[in-house]
Enzyme design. Structure first.
Site, mmCIF file in Angstrom:
data_model
loop_
_atom_site.group_PDB
_atom_site.id
_atom_site.type_symbol
_atom_site.label_atom_id
_atom_site.label_comp_id
_atom_site.label_asym_id
_atom_site.label_seq_id
_atom_site.Cartn_x
_atom_site.Cartn_y
_atom_site.Cartn_z
ATOM 1 N N CYS A 41 32.895 -60.917 55.859
ATOM 2 C CA CYS A 41 31.696 -61.754 55.737
ATOM 3 C C CYS A 41 31.989 -63.134 55.163
ATOM 4 O O CYS A 41 31.091 -63.971 55.093
ATOM 5 C CB CYS A 41 30.636 -61.068 54.900
ATOM 6 S SG CYS A 41 31.023 -60.984 53.144
ATOM 7 N N ARG B 224 34.277 -22.231 54.240
ATOM 8 C CA ARG B 224 33.997 -22.879 52.969
ATOM 9 C C ARG B 224 32.873 -23.908 53.089
ATOM 10 O O ARG B 224 32.035 -24.029 52.211
ATOM 11 C CB ARG B 224 35.275 -23.558 52.474
ATOM 12 C CG ARG B 224 35.109 -24.260 51.163
ATOM 13 C CD ARG B 224 36.464 -24.646 50.619
ATOM 14 N NE ARG B 224 36.303 -25.308 49.353
ATOM 15 C CZ ARG B 224 35.967 -26.580 49.207
ATOM 16 N NH1 ARG B 224 35.774 -27.307 50.283
ATOM 17 N NH2 ARG B 224 35.830 -27.109 48.037
ATOM 18 N N LYS C 215 50.550 -20.809 47.959
ATOM 19 C CA LYS C 215 49.321 -21.452 48.432
ATOM 20 C C LYS C 215 49.417 -21.484 49.956
ATOM 21 O O LYS C 215 50.253 -22.184 50.518
ATOM 22 C CB LYS C 215 49.201 -22.862 47.867
ATOM 23 C CG LYS C 215 47.900 -23.544 48.254
ATOM 24 C CD LYS C 215 47.729 -24.818 47.439
ATOM 25 C CE LYS C 215 46.348 -25.422 47.611
ATOM 26 N NZ LYS C 215 46.016 -25.802 48.975
#
Ligand code: IVH
Length: 749
Positions: A432, A149, A128
C-alpha cells in the site's frame, strides 16, 4: 477448466454436444467425489457447470437428456463428514529439540508438583507416530463413534471408516462402560509403496508420504475404499472413561493392550532425564528399521494423579512433551526474497528457493523471519550464523522439522555470486506504500496503513472467517480474496459479509449468475452467513484479529466483561491510561539511556510519576481492572485499547456489531475467577478429579473449600451418591450443581 462458449451463441448441434459433454463431466465428478480420495473439482466449478447445463437446457428444452445432471439429487453436501464434539478435548503436544529442553521439562514438572530433584520421578517414553490422531468411543464395549482430531474440540465423524480398519477392535470385553481410546492411524512403508503402485497403475492419484496416504484413506466417504487400504492403529491415550484404566500411564497402556489394541512395543518407563535421553537414543537408532514413520519420542509423566495435578495449558498438557528428531537438511539456491504483509501489518520476508527435496517433501519456500535474521542478527542483537547475512543468489541450507514451515539454517558465502548485494529490507509497505515502521523492541517492521492496506484488510478478513473465528461455511480464503477485489459485490470489512445478500438483491447481475457460482452455492453461502449472525462474545473478540488477542485472551476478556458493551466501555475508559503506559515505557527507556551516557543511576520512578500525573482516576482504575485480568498483560491491553481508538478500525467494528446479535459470556466475576471469595462444598463421588485435586483447583481460583454445608455456603458441587449435604443445601437454598457444571464454570471441562 477450459473457458466455454456463451450459451446464447450455441447452435442446436453444438448445444446437443455440449449437454453430452456436461453430463459426462458431472457424472465423473460425482463418482470421484463419492468414491475416490479427493473430489477432482471444486464445489464452485461443479456449481458452475451445473448451472451452465441448466442454461443450455432452458434454451433448448427439447434437447434435455434422459440422464440430465439437472435431475440428479440437488447440490453436493457442503460438508463431507458430520461434525462431532469431543467429550474431552484432543490436545496437542509441546515440542522439544535439545537435551536442555528435556532437563527443563523435568525441572518444570518437579517444581509444579513440589517433587525434590533427588526424588525419583517416572516417565513413559514412546515413539511419536507420524500419522493422524483418532478418537474411538466405546459404549458398553461396542465401538459407537470414531472422530478425527479436527480443531481439538470438534472432529469429523469417521465411524463407518474406523469400523473397517482391522487394527481397531469392534467390541471390547471387560471394558469400562464408557471408554474413549485415542491413538494414531498410520500406514507402513511397505503398504504405502504397494498402495502407490496400485494407484498409479489404475491412473489414480498417488500420495506424497505415508501420513498423507493414511489421512486420505481414512477420510473417505465410501468406507469400502477405506477397507481396501492397509491402515494401522496404535493406541497411546484416552479421552472420557467411566472408570479409570489404571493408576499409571504405563498401566493404562498395558490395559489397552489387554483389551485388544495395538500399543507401541518401544514404550518404556524411565526415571528422569538421563534415562529418557538413553531411550531416545535407542529409538533413534531403530528408527530406520521400524517400517513406519516416527518423528520423535513422547515423554509423559507416568503417575496419573500427577498428570491430573499438572493439567493443561490452553492446547497442550503440562505433563507431556514431544522430543522431536533433528530436522532434515538440504542445500539449494535462494532465488528471491519476497515480502508478505500479514494481518497485523507485519512485513514477513519469504525465501523463494530452487525446489529441493527435504525429508521426502519438495520445498520451494522458507521463512526468513525478519530483517535482522536476514542481516545475520538474532533476537538479542547478537550475531547468528557467525554474522553471515543472506543474499539473493546465495546457497542456503534449508531444514524442516515436523509440519512447520521450512526455515533457513545456514548460508555458504564461498558460493556467493560476485554481484550479490545485501538485502535492502523495504521501509515502505510493498502492498500500500504506507511507511513500514519498526518500533523499539519489536523485531518486526510493520505497515502503518491499518485497514487502508489491502494486504492487512484481506488477511483480517481471512482471519475473521477462519475456523476458530466466524467459521463461515463456503467463505474461505479463496472467496474472501475474490470478494475483496470485486467491483459489484465488494467485501472489504467484516460488516460487508453480513450485507452481502441484501446488496446482491439490489444488484442487476446476481452472484448466482457469475462465473464459478450457481443458484445453490449462492443460496448456501447466504444461509451460512445468516447462521453466524448470532455469535458468542469470545468468538467475536477473537475474530476481530487484534494483535496479541488470541483465542485464550479473547476468552479471558469475554469471561471478565460478560458483555460486548462492558468490554467497549472499559476499553474506552482505559484509553488515556494505555497511552500513558506507552509514554511511560518510552520515557523510561530514554532515562535509562541517558543515565548510561551520563554515568549515573537511572531515576525511573520520578520519570514514570511525571507521565502518570496527567491521567485521571477513572482511567487508571479502568486500566488496572484490565491488566488485573488473569492472563491479560499490558501488551495485550495496549493493543486492545489502541485498536478500539483507531478511527477506521473502530468504524469497521461498530458497523460489524450493528449486524450481529452478541451472546453474553458466563457471569463476570472478581479477578477473572468466577469463584473467587466463594465458599464451596464438594459431596458425593467426583468422576473427573480426585477430592484433593478438586479442592486444590478451587482454592487456586480463590475459593474457600469447606467440609460442611451452612448458610454461608455459596455453592454445593454434588456428584452421584450425594446424601444429607445435598438435602441440607436444598433446605438452605444453596446453589447446587453437578461436577460437569462446576468444571464448565471454572473453565476446566
Ligand atoms: S499423546 C494429550 N502420544 O502427536 C496428549 N501423541 O503433536 C495426547 N502423536 O495430536 C497426545 N504419537 O496425533 C501422543 N505416542 C504418542 C503420539 C502422539 C503421535 C501425535 C498426536 C498428537 C500429536 C501432537
Amino acid at each position: 477448466m477450459h473457458d466455454a462458449r456463451k450459451v446464447s451463441t450455441l447452435t442446436e448441434d453444438e448445444a446437443q454436444a455440449e449437454l453430452a459433454r456436461l453430463a459426462d463431466i458431472l457424472l465423473r465428478a460425482d463418482t470421484a467425489y463419492h468414491g475416490e480420495d479427493a473430489p477432482q473439482m471444486s464445489d464452485a466449478d461443479y456449481d458452475r457447470l451445473k448451472s451452465r447445463n441448466s442454461e443450455v437446457e432452458a434454451r433448448f428444452p427439447h434437447l434435455k437428456r434422459a440422464d440430465s445432471p439437472s435431475e440428479t439429487v440437488g447440490a453436493l453436501p457442503s460438508e463431507r463428514f458430520g461434525k462431532v464434539p469431543h467429550a474431552k478435548r484432543m490436545m496437542s503436544l509441546s515440542n522439544a529439540f535439545e537435551t536442555t529442553d528435556i532437563v527443563e521439562f523435568d525441572q518444570r514438572v518437579r517444581k509444579y508438583l513440589g517433587v525434590p530433584p533427588d526424588s525419583p520421578l517416572l516417565y513413559t517414553a514412546e515413539p511419536k507416530i507420524d500419522g493422524l490422531s483418532l478418537s474411538l468411543r466405546y459404549e458398553d464395549g461396542v465401538l459407537v463413534q470414531a472422530a478425527t482430531r479436527g480443531d481439538g474440540a470438534v472432529g469429523e465423524n469417521v465411524t463407518a471408516n474406523a469400523k473397517v480398519i482391522k487394527d481397531i477392535p469392534q467390541r471390547l470385553k471387560a471394558a469400562p462402560d464408557i471408554l474413549e481410546v485415542r491413538g494414531e492411524v498410520y500406514m507402513n512403508h511397505a503398504d504405502f509403496t504397494a498402495l502407490n503402485a496400485r494407484q498409479s497403475e489404475a491412473g489414480a492419484k498417488t500420495f506424497a508420504n505415508p501420513r498423507n496416504a493414511a489421512a486420505g484413506s481414512l477420510r473417505q466417504l465410501d468406507a469400502e475404499v477405506t477397507r481396501s487400504r492397509p491402515l494401522k492403529f496404535f493406541a497411546y491415550a484416552w479421552g472420557e472413561v467411566s472408570a479409570p484404566l489404571a493408576d499409571t500411564q504405563f498401566g493404562a497402556i498395558t490395559k489397552l493392550e489387554s483389551l485388544g489394541f495395538s500399543t507401541n512395543p518401544l514404550t518404556a518407563l524411565c526415571n528422569g532425564p538421563d534415562d529418557l535421553m538413553a531411550h531416545y537414543a535407542k529409538i533413534e537408532q531403530q528408527r530406520a528399521g521400524l517400517g513406519y514413520d516416527i518423528d520423535g519420542v513422547v515423554y509423559k509423566v507416568d503417575d496419573l494423579d500427577l498428570q491430573r495435578r499438572l493439567g493443561y495449558r490452553s492446547t497442550t498438557p503440562r505433563w507431556a512433551i514431544a522430543h522431536k528428531f533433528p530436522a532434515e537438511l538440504a542445500w539449494t539456491r535462494l532465488e528471491a526474497i519476497e515480502i508478505n504483509v500479514g494481518r497485523t501489518g507485519a512485513l514477513s520476508p519469504v525465501a523463494r528457493l530452487a525446489p529441493v527435496t527435504v525429508g521426502g517433501v519438495v520445498v520451494s519456500n522458507a521463512t526468513l523471519h525478519n530483517e535482522d535474521y536476514i542481516a545475520g542478527r538474532g533476537g538479542d542483537g547478537d550475531p547468528i550464523r557467525g554474522g553471515k547475512d543472506i543474499r539473493v543468489g546465495d546457497w542456503v541450507q534449508v531444514y524442516r522439522a515436523g509440519d512447520v514451515i521450512p526455515k533457513i539454517a545456514d548460508v555458504d558465502p564461498s558460493k556467493r555470486p560476485d554481484d550479490a548485494e545485501p538485502f535492502d529490507f523495504p521501509r515502505i509497505c510493498p502492498e500500500c506504500g504506507s511507511d513500514a515502521i519498526r518500533e523499539e523492541g519489536d523485531a518486526v517492521r510493520r505497515c502503518s496503513g491499518g485497514l487502508v492496506c489491502p494486504a492487512q484488510a484481506v488477511e483480517k478478513l481471512k482471519h475473521f472467517v477462519s475456523r476458530a473465528a466466524f467459521d463461515i461455511e463456503g467463505l474461505g480464503t479463496k472467496q474472501v480474496e475474490m470478494f475483496y477485489a470485486d467491483d459489484q459485490l465488494p467485501v472489504q470489512t467484516p460488516a460487508d459479509i453480513f450485507t452481502l445478500e441484501a446488496r446482491d438483491k439490489a444488484n442487476l447481475t446476481k452472484l448466482s449468475n457469475r462465473e464459478g457460482w450457481g443458484e445453490v452455492s449462492a443460496r448456501n453461502l447466504f444461509a451460512a452467513i445468516d447462521q453466524r449472525r448470532t455469535v458468542p462474545l469470545a468468538r467475536l473478540i477473537f475474530a476481530l484479529g487484534i494483535r496479541h488477542v488470541g483465542e485464550v485472551a479473547a476468552r479471558d476478556l469475554a469471561r471478565h466483561f460478560g458483555s460486548w458493551q462492558a468490554l467497549v466501555d472499559a476499553a474506552d475508559a482505559a484509553a488515556p491510561a494505555a497511552v500513558c503506559q506507552l509514554e511511560a515505557d518510552a520515557a523510561e527507556t530514554e532515562e535509562r539511556q541517558l543515565a548510561v551516557d551520563e554515568g549515573r543511576r537511572a531515576r525511573i520512578k520520578p520519570v514514570r510519576d511525571a507521565v502518570w500525573a496527567g491521567v485521571d482516576g477513572p482511567a487508571i482504575a479502568a486500566w488496572r481492572d484490565l491488566i488485573g485480568i488473569d492472563g491479560i498483560g499490558s501488551t495485550v491491553a495496549i493493543s486492545l485499547v489502541t485498536s478500539f481508538q483507531q478511527k477506521a478500525e473502530r468504524e469497521s467494528i461498530d458497523r460489524l456489531v450493528a449486524e450481529l446479535t452478541i451472546q453474553d459470556a458466563a457471569a463476570p466475576a472478581t479477578g477473572g475467577s468466577p469463584v473467587a471469595g466463594k465458599t464451596v462444598v464438594f459431596t458425593g463421588t467426583l468422576e473427573k478429579m480426585t477430592r484433593a485435586e478438586a479442592k486444590a483447583r478451587a482454592e487456586a481460583l480463590g475459593a474457600k473449600v469447606s467440609g460442611s454445608v451452612s448458610a454461608r455456603t455459596d455453592i454445593l458441587v454434588a456428584g452421584p451418591g450425594a446424601g444429607s449435604k445435598a438435602s441440607k443445601a436444598a433446605e438452605l437454598g444453596v446453589k447446587t450443581m453437578d461436577e460437569d457444571a462446576w468444571l464448565a464454570m471454572i473453565g476446566g471441562a
